[in-house]
Every structure is written in C-alpha cells, then in structure tokens.
Design an enzyme around this catalytic site. Sequence first.
Site, short mmCIF file in Angstrom:
data_model
loop_
_atom_site.label_atom_id
_atom_site.label_comp_id
_atom_site.label_asym_id
_atom_site.label_seq_id
_atom_site.Cartn_x
_atom_site.Cartn_y
_atom_site.Cartn_z
N LEU A 75 44.76 51.39 35.72
CA LEU A 75 45.18 52.46 35.58
C LEU A 75 45.71 51.81 33.69
O LEU A 75 46.94 51.03 33.91
CB LEU A 75 46.63 53.50 35.46
CG LEU A 75 46.14 54.50 36.66
CD1 LEU A 75 47.46 55.20 37.07
CD2 LEU A 75 44.60 55.76 36.49
N ASP A 76 45.24 52.70 32.88
CA ASP A 76 45.94 51.98 31.58
C ASP A 76 48.00 52.04 31.43
O ASP A 76 47.95 52.79 32.76
CB ASP A 76 45.96 53.64 30.36
CG ASP A 76 44.33 53.12 29.57
OD1 ASP A 76 43.60 52.00 30.52
OD2 ASP A 76 44.04 53.79 29.20
N ARG A 77 48.37 51.00 30.52
CA ARG A 77 49.85 50.69 31.37
C ARG A 77 50.39 52.10 30.68
O ARG A 77 51.51 51.82 31.91
CB ARG A 77 50.24 49.52 29.73
CG ARG A 77 51.98 49.26 30.62
CD ARG A 77 51.86 48.44 29.85
NE ARG A 77 53.11 48.14 29.43
CZ ARG A 77 54.01 46.58 28.74
NH1 ARG A 77 53.35 46.34 28.41
NH2 ARG A 77 55.59 45.98 29.48
#
Length: 209
Positions: A48-50
């Site tokens: 997942l994106d940060r």
Amino acid sequence: MLDILYCDEDIVVCVKPPRVLSTDEPGGLPELLRSQLGTEDFRTVHRLDRVVSGLMVVARNAKAASDISRQIREDAFQKEYLAVIHGEPGQESGRLEDLLLRDKARKMTLVTKEMAKGVQPAALRYRVISSQNGMSRVRIQLETGRTHQIRVQFASRNLPLVGERKYAVLDDPCEIALWSYRLGFTHPATGEKMEFTKQPPESYPWTVV
C-alpha cells in the site's frame, strides 16, 4: 499496537496504519510486526502507498511468500478498496481506463494519451455507495495494480480523493481517504479460501458521507 485480524505460522493479516511503509525498512510494517509478535521472519508480498491504510497480508516464511506472490501474478489475489472522493461521478458505477506513465524523478504517476516506452494500461471498477456534503464514498476493484493508480485515475477526472496532497492542491484536514477494505486469497499452506474485511475508522471524512 497493530490491529491484527489473523495470525498463524504462515501469514499475518493486519491493518497498516497511515504513514507506515509496507516494505521491510526501518519503521516499516515488517519491523513493527517483529516488535509486536517477537519473531523475525516477515515478508512483504503486496504493498500500500505509505499514506494509505487498511488490510494487508504479510508472509511469515519463504514458501508462503512465494505462493501468495504467485496468486498475485495469476490474478487470484483479490483486493477491494473504499475511498471518499470530492464530487460525484456521473454514474452509479463504472470502469475507469487510462494509460499511465511513471515519472520516477518526481515520484508521480501521469495520465498520458499515447502508448510509449514505460506506459502501462490501467483499469479499475467502482461503485458509488453514498454521496453527500459534496463528497462520494466509492468501492473500488482494481483490474491492474499500477503505482498510485486509484489516486491518479480519480484526480485526472476532477474527482480527487479527500486528503490527497500529491495529485490535488486541496487542504483537507485528514489523511488520504483510501482504505484497503477487503482481501481474498488462498491460504498458502492449507489451500483454504480466506477472506477478510475491515471498515475504515470512525473519523472524518468516513463519518460524513
């Protein structure tokens, strides 16, 4: 403490908090799991994106990591997201399809009109769950898994995610409203069909739309 939904000797299913890296780096999710569970071998198999939060599965050995990675390659690993966007799509449900180019220098994904080197097709399906207060809650199924795909596809249609700061210039008082809601896969050791869902937190903007 991480919210852990399931744990055995092969996998852990947990909620990744926002601003935590998915990958095995200092402060990343595997490191947090080691600290909490007291064992060493945690392997990231999807990301997942940060800034994005929600459900992730993490492998606990090489065999489990290999099998889940295979499921992802073969499109047998199911992921669904919830998001809150500014505005309303023109229809209750639909499919977004674009050509995306990754700009590594700027760490951004761009929509482009023509196929060229580095350009990849991207598609997702969405359904509007509710719309009010100038926002819409949508449920999203990815057909492809490009970097920042959900964020850039909606933003390019003037429907940016609430809390978006890379692809919009809004000043929303919250983290990005993109949540990994559902995971479906086959257990890498037992072959059992596994499915997990988790609702987003009871906070803005999830509570107003």
